[in-house]
Design a protein around this motif. Structure first.
Motif, PDB file in Angstrom:
ATOM      1  N   ASP A   5       0.833  -1.211   0.000  1.00  0.00           N
ATOM      2  CA  ASP A   5       0.000   0.000   0.000  1.00  0.00           C
ATOM      3  C   ASP A   5       0.868   1.261   0.000  1.00  0.00           C
ATOM      4  OD1 ASP A   5      -2.306  -1.524  -0.007  1.00  0.00           O
ATOM      5  OD2 ASP A   5      -2.667  -1.315   2.157  1.00  0.00           O
ATOM      6  N   ILE A   6       1.932   1.256   0.808  1.00  0.00           N
ATOM      7  CA  ILE A   6       2.829   2.415   0.877  1.00  0.00           C
ATOM      8  C   ILE A   6       3.514   2.642  -0.472  1.00  0.00           C
ATOM      9  CG2 ILE A   6       4.993   3.258   1.905  1.00  0.00           C
ATOM     10  CD1 ILE A   6       4.049   1.742   4.504  1.00  0.00           C
ATOM     11  N   VAL A   7       4.015   1.573  -1.062  1.00  0.00           N
ATOM     12  CA  VAL A   7       4.704   1.668  -2.349  1.00  0.00           C
ATOM     13  C   VAL A   7       3.744   2.140  -3.438  1.00  0.00           C
ATOM     14  CG1 VAL A   7       5.853   0.324  -4.161  1.00  0.00           C
ATOM     15  CG2 VAL A   7       6.478  -0.026  -1.759  1.00  0.00           C
ATOM     16  N   THR A   8       2.555   1.565  -3.466  1.00  0.00           N
ATOM     17  CA  THR A   8       1.563   1.942  -4.477  1.00  0.00           C
ATOM     18  C   THR A   8       1.203   3.414  -4.377  1.00  0.00           C
ATOM     19  OG1 THR A   8       0.668  -0.307  -4.510  1.00  0.00           O
ATOM     20  CG2 THR A   8      -0.754   1.452  -5.366  1.00  0.00           C
ATOM     21  N   GLU A   9       0.931   3.873  -3.169  1.00  0.00           N
ATOM     22  CA  GLU A   9       0.577   5.291  -2.976  1.00  0.00           C
ATOM     23  C   GLU A   9       1.720   6.199  -3.414  1.00  0.00           C
ATOM     24  OE1 GLU A   9      -0.221   8.354   0.699  1.00  0.00           O
ATOM     25  OE2 GLU A   9      -0.951   6.298   0.933  1.00  0.00           O
ATOM     26  N   TYR A  10       2.937   5.859  -3.019  1.00  0.00           N
ATOM     27  CA  TYR A  10       4.088   6.685  -3.357  1.00  0.00           C
ATOM     28  C   TYR A  10       4.321   6.725  -4.864  1.00  0.00           C
ATOM     29  CZ  TYR A  10       8.690   8.769  -3.322  1.00  0.00           C
ATOM     30  OH  TYR A  10       9.744   9.612  -3.553  1.00  0.00           O
ATOM     31  N   VAL A  11       4.319   5.577  -5.502  1.00  0.00           N
ATOM     32  CA  VAL A  11       4.575   5.508  -6.949  1.00  0.00           C
ATOM     33  C   VAL A  11       3.465   6.204  -7.729  1.00  0.00           C
ATOM     34  CG1 VAL A  11       4.788   3.938  -8.921  1.00  0.00           C
ATOM     35  CG2 VAL A  11       6.058   3.473  -6.807  1.00  0.00           C
ATOM     36  N   ASN A  12       2.223   6.003  -7.321  1.00  0.00           N
ATOM     37  CA  ASN A  12       1.118   6.677  -8.003  1.00  0.00           C
ATOM     38  C   ASN A  12       1.225   8.191  -7.882  1.00  0.00           C
ATOM     39  OD1 ASN A  12       0.010   4.292  -8.897  1.00  0.00           O
ATOM     40  ND2 ASN A  12      -1.505   4.170  -7.266  1.00  0.00           N
ATOM     41  N   THR A  13       1.656   8.676  -6.717  1.00  0.00           N
ATOM     42  CA  THR A  13       1.830  10.117  -6.525  1.00  0.00           C
ATOM     43  C   THR A  13       2.955  10.652  -7.400  1.00  0.00           C
ATOM     44  OG1 THR A  13       1.036   9.993  -4.246  1.00  0.00           O
ATOM     45  CG2 THR A  13       2.365  11.914  -4.824  1.00  0.00           C
ATOM     46  N   GLU A  14       4.044   9.910  -7.485  1.00  0.00           N
ATOM     47  CA  GLU A  14       5.226  10.372  -8.226  1.00  0.00           C
ATOM     48  C   GLU A  14       5.118  10.186  -9.743  1.00  0.00           C
ATOM     49  OE1 GLU A  14       7.932  12.017  -6.863  1.00  0.00           O
ATOM     50  OE2 GLU A  14       6.664  12.027  -5.088  1.00  0.00           O
ATOM     51  N   LEU A  15       4.525   9.069 -10.180  1.00  0.00           N
ATOM     52  CA  LEU A  15       4.553   8.742 -11.611  1.00  0.00           C
ATOM     53  C   LEU A  15       3.175   8.616 -12.258  1.00  0.00           C
ATOM     54  CD1 LEU A  15       7.425   6.101 -11.699  1.00  0.00           C
ATOM     55  CD2 LEU A  15       7.549   8.529 -12.251  1.00  0.00           C
ATOM     56  N   GLY A  16       2.138   8.559 -11.451  1.00  0.00           N
ATOM     57  CA  GLY A  16       0.797   8.459 -12.008  1.00  0.00           C
ATOM     58  C   GLY A  16       0.625   7.236 -12.889  1.00  0.00           C
ATOM     59  N   GLU A  17       0.068   7.453 -14.072  1.00  0.00           N
ATOM     60  CA  GLU A  17      -0.256   6.350 -14.978  1.00  0.00           C
ATOM     61  C   GLU A  17       0.955   5.784 -15.710  1.00  0.00           C
ATOM     62  OE1 GLU A  17      -3.470   7.381 -17.543  1.00  0.00           O
ATOM     63  OE2 GLU A  17      -4.748   7.995 -15.875  1.00  0.00           O
ATOM     64  N   LEU A  18       2.112   6.387 -15.555  1.00  0.00           N
ATOM     65  CA  LEU A  18       3.311   5.854 -16.211  1.00  0.00           C
ATOM     66  C   LEU A  18       3.768   4.537 -15.595  1.00  0.00           C
ATOM     67  CD1 LEU A  18       5.568   9.009 -16.656  1.00  0.00           C
ATOM     68  CD2 LEU A  18       4.342   7.750 -18.419  1.00  0.00           C
ATOM     69  N   ALA A  19       3.370   4.305 -14.345  1.00  0.00           N
ATOM     70  CA  ALA A  19       3.882   3.140 -13.625  1.00  0.00           C
ATOM     71  C   ALA A  19       2.747   2.273 -13.096  1.00  0.00           C
ATOM     72  CB  ALA A  19       4.758   3.601 -12.467  1.00  0.00           C
ATOM     73  N   SER A  20       3.093   1.014 -12.893  1.00  0.00           N
ATOM     74  CA  SER A  20       2.189   0.052 -12.266  1.00  0.00           C
ATOM     75  C   SER A  20       2.929  -0.601 -11.112  1.00  0.00           C
ATOM     76  CB  SER A  20       1.774  -1.038 -13.255  1.00  0.00           C
ATOM     77  OG  SER A  20       1.128  -0.485 -14.371  1.00  0.00           O
ATOM     78  N   VAL A  21       2.203  -0.861 -10.037  1.00  0.00           N
ATOM     79  CA  VAL A  21       2.762  -1.557  -8.877  1.00  0.00           C
ATOM     80  C   VAL A  21       1.981  -2.850  -8.706  1.00  0.00           C
ATOM     81  CG1 VAL A  21       3.186  -1.479  -6.387  1.00  0.00           C
ATOM     82  CG2 VAL A  21       3.410   0.607  -7.755  1.00  0.00           C
ATOM     83  N   TRP A  22       2.710  -3.953  -8.646  1.00  0.00           N
ATOM     84  CA  TRP A  22       2.096  -5.263  -8.484  1.00  0.00           C
ATOM     85  C   TRP A  22       2.586  -5.884  -7.185  1.00  0.00           C
ATOM     86  CZ3 TRP A  22      -1.403  -4.616 -11.843  1.00  0.00           C
ATOM     87  CH2 TRP A  22      -1.142  -4.137 -13.113  1.00  0.00           C
TER      88      TRP A  22
END
Length: 159
Positions: A38-55
């Motif tokens: 959850d922490i990683v997903t929130e951080y990556v979504n904030t920083e990269l938005g739709e450019l990245a996916s977290v699995w």
């Protein structure tokens, strides 16, 4: 936007976020994995938005790209892809009070090394709830430096 993407900046920020998070006591490593996910997903979504996916392993079945080595597949606990390319592999480990830290750390580092053949960067995250000595030795910094310089792997041991 991707031309300005700096993976090391993303990793540094993510590692800082993980290091500064107060984690609870966990009965099972799977509970820790979901919280870290959850922490990683929130951080990556904030920083990269739709450019990245977290699995996240066991949550996003079939989405994580495995690494084929020694006749078997190895799957990171968490994978970050940027534009569908495997970018960062995270290995998440829990050192419980009734276990030692040594085997958990070596397992996390070893798996991160295997992932490094396919993923550009790795993070080995260990939540230390064991009864380990909190003093750091100069070898600690040397190991962390070599992991990053030689393999692009960050080691985080959070207490």
């Amino acid at each position: 936007m991707l031309q300005y993407f700096d993976a090391t900046q993303l990793i540094d920020g993510l590692c800082e976020k993980l290091q500064n998070t107060e984690f609870e006591d966990y009965e099972a490593a799977g509970e820790l994995l979901l919280d870290v996910g959850d922490i990683v997903t929130e951080y990556v979504n904030t920083e990269l938005g739709e450019l990245a996916s977290v699995w996240v392993k066991d949550k996003d079945k079939g989405k994580i790209k495995s690494v084929w080595a020694y006749g078997t597949d190895f799957w990171p606990d968490i994978a970050i892809e940027v534009r569908d390319l495997p970018m960062i592999a995270l290995e998440v480990k829990l050192a419980k009070r009734d276990s030692g830290l040594a085997e958990v750390v070596t397992s996390a580092i070893g798996k991160a090394l295997i992932y490094s053949v396919q993923y550009s960067y790795g993070i080995a995250f260990v939540l230390d709830r064991a009864e380990s000595d909190l003093r750091r030795h100069w070898f600690d910094s040397e190991i962390e430096t070599r992991l990053w310089e030689n393999h692009r792997i960050r080691l985080i041991i959070s207490r």
